[in-house]
Design a protein around this motif. Structure first.
Motif, PDB file in Angstrom:
ATOM      1  N   GLU A  25     -16.386   5.897  -6.727  1.00  0.00           N
ATOM      2  CA  GLU A  25     -17.621   5.883  -5.816  1.00  0.00           C
ATOM      3  C   GLU A  25     -17.504   6.539  -4.479  1.00  0.00           C
ATOM      4  O   GLU A  25     -18.296   6.747  -4.028  1.00  0.00           O
ATOM      5  CB  GLU A  25     -17.725   4.171  -5.636  1.00  0.00           C
ATOM      6  N   THR A  26     -16.077   6.531  -3.919  1.00  0.00           N
ATOM      7  CA  THR A  26     -16.045   7.050  -2.630  1.00  0.00           C
ATOM      8  C   THR A  26     -15.264   8.376  -2.625  1.00  0.00           C
ATOM      9  O   THR A  26     -14.845   9.078  -1.613  1.00  0.00           O
ATOM     10  CB  THR A  26     -15.154   6.086  -1.897  1.00  0.00           C
ATOM     11  N   GLY A  27     -15.567   8.938  -3.813  1.00  0.00           N
ATOM     12  CA  GLY A  27     -14.928  10.514  -3.939  1.00  0.00           C
ATOM     13  C   GLY A  27     -13.523  10.567  -3.892  1.00  0.00           C
ATOM     14  O   GLY A  27     -13.222  11.545  -3.103  1.00  0.00           O
ATOM     15  N   GLY A  28     -12.750   9.631  -4.039  1.00  0.00           N
ATOM     16  CA  GLY A  28     -11.295   9.475  -4.050  1.00  0.00           C
ATOM     17  C   GLY A  28     -10.882   9.190  -2.460  1.00  0.00           C
ATOM     18  O   GLY A  28      -9.566   9.122  -2.369  1.00  0.00           O
ATOM     19  N   LEU A  29     -11.794   9.017  -1.698  1.00  0.00           N
ATOM     20  CA  LEU A  29     -11.189   8.575  -0.438  1.00  0.00           C
ATOM     21  C   LEU A  29     -10.783   7.142  -0.114  1.00  0.00           C
ATOM     22  O   LEU A  29      -9.879   6.991   0.858  1.00  0.00           O
ATOM     23  CB  LEU A  29     -12.397   9.024   0.656  1.00  0.00           C
ATOM     24  N   GLY A  30     -11.229   6.352  -0.944  1.00  0.00           N
ATOM     25  CA  GLY A  30     -10.919   4.924  -0.855  1.00  0.00           C
ATOM     26  C   GLY A  30     -11.846   4.100   0.154  1.00  0.00           C
ATOM     27  O   GLY A  30     -12.693   4.785   0.874  1.00  0.00           O
ATOM     28  N   VAL A  31     -11.750   2.828   0.125  1.00  0.00           N
ATOM     29  CA  VAL A  31     -12.631   2.143   0.894  1.00  0.00           C
ATOM     30  C   VAL A  31     -12.457   1.621   2.105  1.00  0.00           C
ATOM     31  O   VAL A  31     -10.991   1.599   2.485  1.00  0.00           O
ATOM     32  CB  VAL A  31     -12.992   0.727  -0.061  1.00  0.00           C
ATOM     33  N   ASP A  32     -13.288   1.708   3.213  1.00  0.00           N
ATOM     34  CA  ASP A  32     -13.026   1.439   4.765  1.00  0.00           C
ATOM     35  C   ASP A  32     -12.593  -0.137   4.696  1.00  0.00           C
ATOM     36  O   ASP A  32     -11.628  -0.252   5.639  1.00  0.00           O
ATOM     37  CB  ASP A  32     -13.878   1.601   5.467  1.00  0.00           C
ATOM     38  N   ILE A  33     -13.251  -1.019   4.163  1.00  0.00           N
ATOM     39  CA  ILE A  33     -13.013  -2.366   4.322  1.00  0.00           C
ATOM     40  C   ILE A  33     -13.265  -3.020   2.925  1.00  0.00           C
ATOM     41  O   ILE A  33     -13.961  -2.770   2.331  1.00  0.00           O
ATOM     42  CB  ILE A  33     -14.041  -3.248   5.161  1.00  0.00           C
ATOM     43  N   VAL A  34     -12.051  -4.066   2.956  1.00  0.00           N
ATOM     44  CA  VAL A  34     -12.143  -4.931   1.461  1.00  0.00           C
ATOM     45  C   VAL A  34     -12.279  -6.291   1.980  1.00  0.00           C
ATOM     46  O   VAL A  34     -11.621  -6.620   2.850  1.00  0.00           O
ATOM     47  CB  VAL A  34     -10.880  -4.685   0.774  1.00  0.00           C
ATOM     48  N   LEU A  35     -13.195  -7.256   1.532  1.00  0.00           N
ATOM     49  CA  LEU A  35     -13.294  -8.704   1.676  1.00  0.00           C
ATOM     50  C   LEU A  35     -13.146  -9.259   0.337  1.00  0.00           C
ATOM     51  O   LEU A  35     -14.122  -8.938  -0.748  1.00  0.00           O
ATOM     52  CB  LEU A  35     -14.624  -8.796   2.258  1.00  0.00           C
ATOM     53  N   ASP A  36     -12.031  -9.819   0.453  1.00  0.00           N
ATOM     54  CA  ASP A  36     -11.689 -10.661  -0.812  1.00  0.00           C
ATOM     55  C   ASP A  36     -11.845 -12.037  -0.823  1.00  0.00           C
ATOM     56  O   ASP A  36     -12.535 -12.564   0.027  1.00  0.00           O
ATOM     57  CB  ASP A  36      -9.987 -10.334  -1.051  1.00  0.00           C
ATOM     58  N   ASN A  37     -12.087 -12.511  -2.192  1.00  0.00           N
ATOM     59  CA  ASN A  37     -12.226 -13.821  -2.440  1.00  0.00           C
ATOM     60  C   ASN A  37     -11.255 -14.672  -3.126  1.00  0.00           C
ATOM     61  O   ASN A  37     -11.446 -15.055  -4.124  1.00  0.00           O
ATOM     62  CB  ASN A  37     -13.713 -13.989  -3.268  1.00  0.00           C
ATOM     63  N   GLY A  38      -9.915 -14.121  -2.715  1.00  0.00           N
ATOM     64  CA  GLY A  38      -8.637 -14.304  -3.594  1.00  0.00           C
ATOM     65  C   GLY A  38      -8.002 -13.265  -4.295  1.00  0.00           C
ATOM     66  O   GLY A  38      -8.812 -12.522  -4.472  1.00  0.00           O
ATOM     67  N   VAL A  39      -6.875 -13.126  -4.526  1.00  0.00           N
ATOM     68  CA  VAL A  39      -6.359 -12.064  -5.053  1.00  0.00           C
ATOM     69  C   VAL A  39      -5.114 -12.538  -5.918  1.00  0.00           C
ATOM     70  O   VAL A  39      -4.603 -13.646  -5.731  1.00  0.00           O
ATOM     71  CB  VAL A  39      -5.734 -11.058  -4.135  1.00  0.00           C
ATOM     72  N   ARG A  40      -4.696 -11.953  -7.083  1.00  0.00           N
ATOM     73  CA  ARG A  40      -3.643 -12.165  -7.751  1.00  0.00           C
ATOM     74  C   ARG A  40      -2.285 -11.618  -7.099  1.00  0.00           C
ATOM     75  O   ARG A  40      -2.083 -10.469  -6.608  1.00  0.00           O
ATOM     76  CB  ARG A  40      -3.586 -11.446  -9.191  1.00  0.00           C
ATOM     77  N   LEU A  41      -1.265 -12.439  -6.947  1.00  0.00           N
ATOM     78  CA  LEU A  41       0.058 -12.043  -6.403  1.00  0.00           C
ATOM     79  C   LEU A  41       1.019 -11.671  -7.413  1.00  0.00           C
ATOM     80  O   LEU A  41       2.010 -10.970  -7.011  1.00  0.00           O
ATOM     81  CB  LEU A  41       0.528 -13.124  -5.421  1.00  0.00           C
ATOM     82  N   TYR A  42       0.752 -12.034  -8.641  1.00  0.00           N
ATOM     83  CA  TYR A  42       1.794 -11.807  -9.645  1.00  0.00           C
ATOM     84  C   TYR A  42       1.708 -11.186 -10.688  1.00  0.00           C
ATOM     85  O   TYR A  42       0.214 -10.881 -10.882  1.00  0.00           O
ATOM     86  CB  TYR A  42       2.545 -13.162  -9.978  1.00  0.00           C
ATOM     87  N   SER A  43       2.404 -10.866 -11.944  1.00  0.00           N
ATOM     88  CA  SER A  43       1.963 -10.281 -12.932  1.00  0.00           C
ATOM     89  C   SER A  43       0.990 -11.172 -13.842  1.00  0.00           C
ATOM     90  O   SER A  43       1.217 -12.358 -13.651  1.00  0.00           O
ATOM     91  CB  SER A  43       3.363  -9.814 -13.721  1.00  0.00           C
ATOM     92  N   ALA A  44       0.499 -10.623 -14.618  1.00  0.00           N
ATOM     93  CA  ALA A  44      -0.442 -11.322 -15.792  1.00  0.00           C
ATOM     94  C   ALA A  44       0.139 -12.453 -16.314  1.00  0.00           C
ATOM     95  O   ALA A  44      -0.479 -13.631 -16.336  1.00  0.00           O
ATOM     96  CB  ALA A  44      -1.204 -10.205 -16.900  1.00  0.00           C
ATOM     97  N   GLU A  45       1.181 -12.466 -16.925  1.00  0.00           N
ATOM     98  CA  GLU A  45       1.945 -13.412 -17.457  1.00  0.00           C
ATOM     99  C   GLU A  45       2.242 -14.601 -16.745  1.00  0.00           C
ATOM    100  O   GLU A  45       2.321 -15.770 -17.277  1.00  0.00           O
ATOM    101  CB  GLU A  45       3.159 -13.086 -18.325  1.00  0.00           C
TER     102      GLU A  45
END
Length: 356
Positions: free
Chosen positions: A219-239
């Motif tokens: 969506e950003t033409g490969g440049l990446g996003v300026d700001i990310v606002l999360d609502n929680g993230v995964r810290l570990y592997s899927a298992e």
């Protein structure tokens, strides 16, 4: 006069909610304002934060975002007078429960409410508005042309964050946790009859088949996003993570990958752990990580003026239609306990508001 409180007998035990009868309000002080509560929004009781700042007690007041009418003012109150319509967030150390007909509040925690706003909307937008302002005005100021990724954009907080970012001229990308959320986000339009959608791209993560980082880079033409606002993230592997968490939340590596040069990641994950390779990737991009904790405004009075300005601005944007919150139907007082149990378990997809 009844008031709602939270009770937790031992750590790890499920929280219960009880109504306590209140005989009289405590004596009012010179800067106190007595408010007749008309609506109170419900939010989770953060027992971990209360314990860390030594405010844990047997009965914790429930419901802190209130709107109502001023009944009386203390001798040194200068901003308010009887019959004023006000909104405010009760501080963490308050003995008052917002789920009560009358509360005492220090004048520095209150702001004026525009008369044309309904009580439930005013109370229900306060916390999400404060979080959005903290993130997108102070931690990572948004300007025209900025690209912003809002994770879980159909949540009450995500909705207000999208509206604020778009109002400031940003290009907004968002993730959706279900088909219903995706349709909701695609229907969002600015105030004033503009046909352009608020969200430039909605990424449906409900099936776990779409790569969020890849979609954002595309969506950003490969440049990446300026700001990310999360609502929680995964810290570990899927298992090592619960299945539901794996499906809906991006991994921390995905967030770092999709960040652009000089990007800013605003996280709600209080236990975020970054390994040396993660830190090195952020270093190479000149990117930063900020922690979103809107309670800092009430934990310190150092920036009280800025805090009150935020509350006033939230009311202005709500009044002008820029903010259109995700609210459930107003809830009567007798259903407050059941609603609070749902909120405490993070099972409410819309903001729950008690109306008196």
């Amino acid at each position: 006069m009844k008031a709602l409180y939270a009770q937790q007998n031992s750590p790890g035990e499920e929280m219960t909610f009880v109504f306590q009868e209140r005989e009289n309000l405590p004596p009012s002080r010179a800067h106190d304002v007595k408010v007749q509560v008309r609506a109170c929004a419900l939010s989770r009781v953060d027992t971990q934060l209360l314990a860390e700042i030594k405010l844990k007690k047997e009965l914790v007041p429930v419901g802190r975002e209130v709107s109502g009418v001023v009944l009386e003012v203390g001798s040194k109150v200068t901003f308010f007078q009887p019959d004023d319509e006000v909104v405010g967030i009760l501080p963490l150390d308050s003995e008052e429960s917002g789920v009560c007909e009358v509360v005492l509040v220090h004048e520095h925690y209150l702001a004026h409410k525009p008369q044309k706003l309904c009580w439930a909307e005013a109370a229900g937008t306060l916390r999400d508005g404060l979080r959005a302002y903290t993130a997108l005005h102070y931690l990572a100021p948004v300007s025209p042309g900025t690209s912003v990724l809002v994770l879980d954009g159909a949540s009450p907080f995500g909705t207000i964050a999208i509206q604020l970012a778009q109002h400031r001229g940003a290009k907004v990308i968002s993730t959706a946790h279900s088909l219903e959320d995706k349709q909701y986000l695609e229907r969002l339009r600015p105030a004033g009859g503009v046909r352009q959608p608020l969200v430039a791209r909605v990424i449906d993560v409900s099936h776990g088949k779409i790569d969020v980082a890849e979609s954002c880079l595309e969506e950003t033409g490969g440049l990446g996003v300026d700001i990310v606002l999360d609502n929680g993230v995964r810290l570990y592997s899927a298992e090592d993570e619960p299945a539901s968490r794996c499906q809906l939340l991006p991994h921390k590596h995905d967030i770092i990958t999709l960040l652009g040069v000089g990007g800013r990641w605003i996280t709600t994950e209080r236990n975020l752990q970054l390994d040396p390779p993660d830190s090195h990737s952020l270093f190479l991009k000149g990117a930063t990580v900020s922690f979103l904790n809107e309670e800092v405004w009430n934990l310190s009075n150092v920036q009280q003026g800025k805090y009150l300005a935020i509350l006033e601005d939230i009311m202005d944007k709500l009044s002008s239609g820029i903010f259109r919150p995700q609210l459930d139907e107003p809830i009567p007082l007798y259903e407050a306990k059941v609603s609070m149990e749902i909120v405490q378990k993070n099972q409410a997809r819309k903001r729950q508001v008690i109306q008196f």
